[in-house]
Design an enzyme around this catalytic site. Sequence first.
Site, short mmCIF file in Angstrom:
data_model
loop_
_atom_site.label_atom_id
_atom_site.label_comp_id
_atom_site.label_asym_id
_atom_site.label_seq_id
_atom_site.Cartn_x
_atom_site.Cartn_y
_atom_site.Cartn_z
N SER A 252 1.19 2.69 -2.40
CA SER A 252 1.47 2.45 -0.98
C SER A 252 1.01 1.05 -0.60
O SER A 252 0.45 0.32 -1.42
CB SER A 252 0.77 3.49 -0.11
OG SER A 252 -0.65 3.33 -0.21
N LYS A 253 1.23 0.72 0.68
CA LYS A 253 0.89 -0.62 1.18
C LYS A 253 -0.58 -0.97 0.97
O LYS A 253 -0.92 -2.12 0.76
CB LYS A 253 1.20 -0.69 2.68
CG LYS A 253 2.68 -0.73 3.02
CD LYS A 253 3.23 -2.12 2.87
CE LYS A 253 4.66 -2.19 3.40
NZ LYS A 253 5.25 -3.52 3.17
N ARG A 254 -1.44 0.04 1.01
CA ARG A 254 -2.88 -0.26 0.91
C ARG A 254 -3.25 -0.78 -0.47
O ARG A 254 -4.33 -1.33 -0.66
CB ARG A 254 -3.71 0.97 1.26
CG ARG A 254 -3.58 2.13 0.30
CD ARG A 254 -4.27 3.38 0.85
NE ARG A 254 -4.08 4.53 -0.01
CZ ARG A 254 -4.87 4.87 -1.01
NH1 ARG A 254 -5.93 4.11 -1.31
NH2 ARG A 254 -4.64 5.95 -1.73
N GLY A 256 -1.46 -3.08 -1.97
CA GLY A 256 -0.89 -4.42 -2.11
C GLY A 256 0.58 -4.42 -1.76
O GLY A 256 1.11 -3.47 -1.17
N GLU A 262 8.14 -9.09 -0.59
CA GLU A 262 6.73 -9.41 -0.36
C GLU A 262 6.15 -10.19 -1.53
O GLU A 262 5.37 -11.14 -1.32
CB GLU A 262 5.93 -8.12 -0.15
CG GLU A 262 6.15 -7.45 1.19
CD GLU A 262 5.41 -6.14 1.30
OE1 GLU A 262 4.51 -6.05 2.15
OE2 GLU A 262 5.71 -5.20 0.53
#
Length: 487
Positions: A252-254, A256, A262
Amino acid sequence: MEKIRVRFAPSPTGELHIGGARTALFNWLFARHSGGKMILRIDDTDRQRSSQEYFSSILESMKWLGLTWDEGPDIGGDYGPYIQSENLHKYRELAEQLVRDGKAYYCFCTAEQLEAEKEKQRQKGQPPRYSGRCRLLSEEERERRKLNESYVIRFITPREGETVVEDIIRGRVAFENKIFDDFIIIKSDGLPTYNFASVIDDHNMAISHVIRAEEHLSNTPRQIIIAHSLGFQVPLYAHVPMILAPDHSKLSKRHGATSVQEYRDMGILPEALVNYLALLGWSPGEDKEIMDIKEIVDLFSLERVSKNPAIYDIKKLTWLNGYYLRTLKLEKITERALPFMQRKFNINTERNTAKYKEIERIIDLVRDRVKTLQEMADASNYFFEDDFQYDEKGVKKHFRKEGVGEVLTEVSHVLQRVEPFEAEKIRDELHDLGRKLNVSLSRINLPTRLALTGRTMGPELFDIISLLGKDRVINRLKKARELFELS
């Protein structure tokens, strides 16, 4: 041998995710290794979440990675349409055929009725599934209710036996048919479900191998059942392992960046990202890690793809990126780094100008010490900006020593006389100054570096001095003496 035809079929409901990019890469590698065709198909039947913006972004991300396709929505081909929303009539036509053949039926159950039914099953400790009650309606009642009621089309699943997936990566995977209810193939808005549309598209596009993420394995028996009911040949399947975070949780985003865009924005090179993605679940053997795309294509095989989850490791990716920053041709790195320089320092220059050549020299100087193009821009700030911050620890350590001001003054006097103002000549003169003052070269170099760059570490000092030019060097030495009142 059957012609190899594979497809990557993203939904334009978001940016191209790292998992989707890995799936696209494995399809592309298999096609290129086998001399087959790579097809790009857009599965856009989720009308509420699909957008043209995401469609364009996915294509741009794939092109940036170098994952070209042989047929697709932008270039056409003999097996189109390559966008699902352009093929809705075909899905409807085949669904109605299944109804006529007694293999599917209209279902008029409301969402409230279905939820009440599932709640009763949960209370009895049974798995929630559709009971199939609309299967029992007479043909006359179905036709009458179709006139005024919303409905879906459900596929009649077999109740006996099992459906077997012969997976190239996972081997034989059997599913008991009794676990499936009569699943929906056409929704109430007239759009096909994923499982139904995929089967039809794969058949119409003559797809020989379906290479996709492990999470789709549970969809595969339903798709095989549908294919058999329509008289289609079933493609070969290969389900690649999941990508997990370092703590083995879902990525997930947490953890990276999660989208290709991105990674591009943070200054990862496509060569590094492709190399890294190839290693997520596949091994070429012999502990090889750094490979260019040609070598990866030559070595790739589905048989060497692991069944086990692949662990995402941003440190390994940035390490690979640092390698490519150091080893790719300077011309290519400059071209890739220039947009980062332009954004950070508001510079505008064209190729073959003196300014472009200067930037190229700066990039060549700093690229050995950075891991991303963004870091490269950050590490170059003192070449473009005179008003920079000084490292606080460096100031305490190197500017607070007795006699530092005198040393910087002497450095300034020496550099004022250096001609030509080149790294080798500068090094010789500062060496001579050290002997003259009877101090170590570090007593000269460290405060000089801090005064010129605001940093205590970086590329070769004499190259920095040469690149900055005599006037800027003399001015910065003077500014440091006055700012910190060095004497």
